[in-house]
Design a protein around this motif. Sequence first.
Motif, short mmCIF file in Angstrom:
data_model
loop_
_atom_site.label_atom_id
_atom_site.label_comp_id
_atom_site.label_asym_id
_atom_site.label_seq_id
_atom_site.Cartn_x
_atom_site.Cartn_y
_atom_site.Cartn_z
N UNK A 199 52.11 45.98 35.79
CA UNK A 199 52.89 46.80 34.87
C UNK A 199 52.50 48.28 34.98
N UNK A 200 51.28 48.56 35.49
CA UNK A 200 50.81 49.94 35.63
C UNK A 200 51.46 50.65 36.81
N UNK A 201 52.19 49.90 37.64
CA UNK A 201 52.78 50.49 38.83
C UNK A 201 51.99 50.17 40.09
N UNK A 202 50.77 49.65 39.94
CA UNK A 202 49.99 49.23 41.09
C UNK A 202 50.50 47.87 41.57
N UNK A 203 50.12 47.51 42.78
CA UNK A 203 50.51 46.23 43.35
C UNK A 203 49.29 45.53 43.92
N UNK A 204 49.17 44.23 43.69
CA UNK A 204 48.11 43.44 44.32
C UNK A 204 48.71 42.69 45.50
N UNK A 205 47.95 42.66 46.60
CA UNK A 205 48.43 42.04 47.84
C UNK A 205 47.42 41.04 48.38
N UNK A 206 47.93 40.05 49.08
CA UNK A 206 47.14 39.20 49.96
C UNK A 206 47.86 39.25 51.31
N UNK A 264 57.12 37.52 48.47
CA UNK A 264 56.73 37.40 49.88
C UNK A 264 57.40 38.52 50.67
N UNK A 265 56.66 39.06 51.64
CA UNK A 265 57.19 40.14 52.47
C UNK A 265 56.67 39.97 53.89
N UNK A 266 57.54 40.18 54.86
CA UNK A 266 57.12 40.20 56.26
C UNK A 266 56.72 41.63 56.57
N UNK A 267 55.46 41.81 56.96
CA UNK A 267 54.93 43.14 57.23
C UNK A 267 55.15 43.56 58.68
N UNK A 268 55.05 42.59 59.60
CA UNK A 268 55.16 42.92 61.01
C UNK A 268 55.40 41.64 61.79
N UNK A 314 52.27 38.73 57.26
CA UNK A 314 53.03 38.66 56.00
C UNK A 314 52.10 38.90 54.82
N UNK A 315 52.72 39.20 53.71
CA UNK A 315 51.94 39.38 52.48
C UNK A 315 52.59 38.62 51.35
N UNK A 316 51.72 38.24 50.42
CA UNK A 316 52.15 37.71 49.13
C UNK A 316 51.67 38.75 48.13
N UNK A 317 52.56 39.23 47.29
CA UNK A 317 52.18 40.33 46.40
C UNK A 317 52.78 40.17 45.03
N UNK A 318 52.26 41.01 44.13
CA UNK A 318 52.75 41.02 42.76
C UNK A 318 52.58 42.43 42.22
N UNK A 319 53.54 42.88 41.47
CA UNK A 319 53.49 44.21 40.89
C UNK A 319 52.85 44.19 39.51
N UNK A 363 68.87 38.34 65.68
CA UNK A 363 69.55 37.57 64.64
C UNK A 363 68.62 37.21 63.48
N UNK A 364 67.35 37.59 63.57
CA UNK A 364 66.38 37.25 62.53
C UNK A 364 66.64 38.04 61.25
N UNK A 365 66.36 37.39 60.14
CA UNK A 365 66.34 38.07 58.85
C UNK A 365 64.96 37.84 58.25
N UNK A 366 64.59 38.66 57.30
CA UNK A 366 63.31 38.47 56.64
C UNK A 366 63.27 37.11 55.95
N UNK A 367 64.39 36.70 55.36
CA UNK A 367 64.45 35.40 54.68
C UNK A 367 64.19 34.25 55.65
N UNK A 368 64.71 34.36 56.87
CA UNK A 368 64.48 33.33 57.89
C UNK A 368 63.00 33.22 58.21
N UNK A 369 62.36 34.36 58.45
CA UNK A 369 60.94 34.36 58.83
C UNK A 369 60.07 33.88 57.66
N UNK A 370 60.38 34.31 56.44
CA UNK A 370 59.64 33.81 55.27
C UNK A 370 59.80 32.30 55.18
#
Length: 110
Positions: free
Chosen positions: A33-40, A4-8, A26-31, A62-69
């Motif tokens: 093995x070829x180096x590409x990444x799939x995102x939602x 999980x990643x907060x994009x903005x 936010x995005x949910x993603x997975x890397x 005081x926000x952290x990415x972990x808090x927002x996730x």
Amino acid sequence: MAQWKIENLQTETVNSVDKVVTWVHYSVYNNLSSGHTTYMFHLMPLDTSAVNGGGSFVNFNDLTEATVIGWVKAELGGVKVTEMESEIDLITEASPTDAIAYAWEKPSSW
């Protein structure tokens, strides 16, 4: 494994409090093995009632990415989080290792 990643963060002034987060991109993603990444990518509105003392409010600085996730996952609920993580894992497994990100970049052999 899904990540999980907060994009903005979109902020507004709410009840005279500056930089209150009102929307999370936010995005949910997975890397692959070829180096590409799939995102939602997703967009979620946040309840700002805590600004009025209706709950725990965290100042922007005081926000952290972990808090927002944590907020995003709590709002979605455990079942939806599991569904999204399973979906991105399935997409990753089904994606060819030479996937092209944009239709206009298709190889001429297509």
